[in-house]
Design a protein around this motif. Structure first.
Motif, short mmCIF file in Angstrom:
data_model
loop_
_atom_site.label_atom_id
_atom_site.label_comp_id
_atom_site.label_asym_id
_atom_site.label_seq_id
_atom_site.Cartn_x
_atom_site.Cartn_y
_atom_site.Cartn_z
N SER A 1 -27.69 -7.23 -2.28
CA SER A 1 -27.26 -7.04 -0.89
C SER A 1 -28.42 -7.43 0.00
O SER A 1 -29.49 -7.81 -0.47
N SER A 2 -28.24 -7.32 1.29
CA SER A 2 -29.30 -7.71 2.23
C SER A 2 -30.51 -6.78 2.15
O SER A 2 -31.60 -7.14 2.56
N THR A 3 -30.31 -5.57 1.62
CA THR A 3 -31.41 -4.61 1.53
C THR A 3 -31.94 -4.43 0.11
O THR A 3 -32.77 -3.56 -0.13
N GLY A 4 -31.48 -5.21 -0.82
CA GLY A 4 -31.91 -5.10 -2.22
C GLY A 4 -30.70 -5.05 -3.14
O GLY A 4 -29.64 -5.58 -2.81
N ILE A 5 -30.86 -4.39 -4.26
CA ILE A 5 -29.76 -4.26 -5.21
C ILE A 5 -28.92 -3.05 -4.83
O ILE A 5 -29.44 -1.95 -4.65
N LYS A 6 -27.62 -3.25 -4.69
CA LYS A 6 -26.70 -2.16 -4.38
C LYS A 6 -25.92 -1.83 -5.64
O LYS A 6 -25.49 -2.72 -6.36
N VAL A 7 -25.72 -0.55 -5.89
CA VAL A 7 -24.97 -0.09 -7.05
C VAL A 7 -23.77 0.71 -6.56
O VAL A 7 -23.90 1.61 -5.73
N VAL A 8 -22.60 0.34 -7.07
CA VAL A 8 -21.36 1.02 -6.71
C VAL A 8 -20.81 1.67 -7.98
O VAL A 8 -20.74 1.03 -9.03
N GLU A 9 -20.41 2.91 -7.87
CA GLU A 9 -19.87 3.65 -9.01
C GLU A 9 -18.35 3.71 -8.92
O GLU A 9 -17.79 3.95 -7.85
N ARG A 10 -17.69 3.47 -10.03
CA ARG A 10 -16.23 3.54 -10.11
C ARG A 10 -15.84 4.28 -11.37
O ARG A 10 -16.57 4.27 -12.36
N PRO A 11 -14.65 4.91 -11.40
CA PRO A 11 -14.20 5.56 -12.63
C PRO A 11 -13.87 4.51 -13.70
O PRO A 11 -13.41 3.42 -13.38
N SER A 12 -14.11 4.87 -14.95
CA SER A 12 -13.82 3.94 -16.03
C SER A 12 -12.31 3.86 -16.26
O SER A 12 -11.54 4.71 -15.79
N LYS A 13 -11.89 2.85 -16.99
CA LYS A 13 -10.47 2.66 -17.28
C LYS A 13 -9.93 3.86 -18.07
O LYS A 13 -8.82 4.32 -17.82
N GLN A 14 -10.72 4.35 -19.02
CA GLN A 14 -10.29 5.50 -19.81
C GLN A 14 -10.07 6.73 -18.93
O GLN A 14 -9.12 7.50 -19.13
N ARG A 15 -10.93 6.91 -17.94
CA ARG A 15 -10.79 8.05 -17.04
C ARG A 15 -9.53 7.93 -16.20
O ARG A 15 -8.80 8.90 -15.98
N VAL A 16 -9.23 6.73 -15.71
CA VAL A 16 -8.03 6.51 -14.91
C VAL A 16 -6.78 6.75 -15.75
O VAL A 16 -5.82 7.39 -15.31
N VAL A 17 -6.78 6.26 -17.00
CA VAL A 17 -5.64 6.46 -17.90
C VAL A 17 -5.46 7.95 -18.19
O VAL A 17 -4.34 8.46 -18.17
N ARG A 18 -6.56 8.65 -18.45
CA ARG A 18 -6.50 10.08 -18.73
C ARG A 18 -5.94 10.84 -17.53
O ARG A 18 -5.06 11.70 -17.67
N PHE A 19 -6.40 10.52 -16.32
CA PHE A 19 -5.91 11.18 -15.11
C PHE A 19 -4.42 10.89 -14.91
O PHE A 19 -3.65 11.78 -14.55
N SER A 20 -4.02 9.65 -15.14
CA SER A 20 -2.60 9.28 -14.99
C SER A 20 -1.73 10.03 -15.98
O SER A 20 -0.63 10.47 -15.63
N ALA A 21 -2.21 10.18 -17.21
CA ALA A 21 -1.44 10.92 -18.21
C ALA A 21 -1.30 12.38 -17.82
O ALA A 21 -0.21 12.97 -17.95
N ILE A 22 -2.37 12.99 -17.32
CA ILE A 22 -2.31 14.39 -16.89
C ILE A 22 -1.36 14.55 -15.71
O ILE A 22 -0.53 15.47 -15.68
N ALA A 23 -1.44 13.63 -14.74
CA ALA A 23 -0.56 13.70 -13.57
C ALA A 23 0.90 13.50 -13.97
O ALA A 23 1.80 14.22 -13.49
N SER A 24 1.16 12.57 -14.87
CA SER A 24 2.53 12.33 -15.33
C SER A 24 3.08 13.53 -16.07
O SER A 24 4.25 13.91 -15.90
N THR A 25 2.25 14.15 -16.90
CA THR A 25 2.68 15.34 -17.63
C THR A 25 2.98 16.49 -16.66
O THR A 25 3.98 17.19 -16.83
N ALA A 26 2.14 16.65 -15.65
CA ALA A 26 2.38 17.70 -14.67
C ALA A 26 3.68 17.48 -13.91
O ALA A 26 4.46 18.43 -13.69
N VAL A 27 3.96 16.24 -13.55
CA VAL A 27 5.23 15.93 -12.85
C VAL A 27 6.41 16.19 -13.78
O VAL A 27 7.43 16.77 -13.36
N ALA A 28 6.30 15.79 -15.05
CA ALA A 28 7.39 16.01 -16.00
C ALA A 28 7.67 17.51 -16.20
O ALA A 28 8.82 17.95 -16.23
N VAL A 29 6.61 18.31 -16.31
CA VAL A 29 6.77 19.76 -16.47
C VAL A 29 7.42 20.36 -15.22
O VAL A 29 8.31 21.22 -15.31
N ALA A 30 7.00 19.90 -14.06
CA ALA A 30 7.58 20.41 -12.81
C ALA A 30 9.07 20.07 -12.73
O ALA A 30 9.89 20.92 -12.33
#
Length: 134
Positions: free
Chosen positions: A93-122
């Motif tokens: 970047s203009s001020t040096g090296i910039k680091v951006v953090e993002r969730p991993s694919k496994q984390r997104v899949v895990r969160f989606s599975a938990i959310a889908s399960t919660a919706v199904a139970v509801a």
């Protein structure tokens, strides 16, 4: 009078959406302009992007001149073995090296599975309540 309408082509390989917004305004994008058939591509261009661009740089029939503008941002994807739930992207970047953090694919899949399960139970609970009340 000779008139010629230049042929314009835009070859674009966009970054994934989750990183695009972070790099658009903050990254120190590099620009390289090629005006001749013998001009070389930048040395730090990724091999996959080099292959993508080289296919469009062949001399065209009746070509009079050319102007190719390449805009790119070197980007490093970093994973840490101790923290598998995060992926880090580093870029200049203009001020040096910039680091951006993002969730991993496994984390997104895990969160989606938990959310889908919660919706199904509801939904099942709601159906159970409706059946019991009837």
């Amino acid at each position: 009078m000779i008139s010629r309408i230049p042929e314009q082509r835009k070859v674009e390989e966009a970054a994934p959406l989750h990183i695009r917004s972070a790099t658009d305004g903050a990254g120190a994008w590099r620009r390289s302009v090629l005006t001749g058939v013998t001009d070389k591509l930048p040395d730090d261009l990724e091999p996959a992007h080099r292959t993508l661009i080289e296919g469009h740089l062949a001399l065209a029939k009746n070509e009079v001149g050319r102007r190719v503008t390449i805009r790119y941002l070197p980007l490093a994807r970093v994973t840490v073995h101790a923290d598998p739930d995060r992926v880090y992207f580093a870029f200049p970047s203009s001020t040096g090296i910039k680091v951006v953090e993002r969730p991993s694919k496994q984390r997104v899949v895990r969160f989606s599975a938990i959310a889908s399960t919660a919706v199904a139970v509801a939904v099942l609970l709601l159906l159970l309540v409706v059946v019991v009340l009837n």
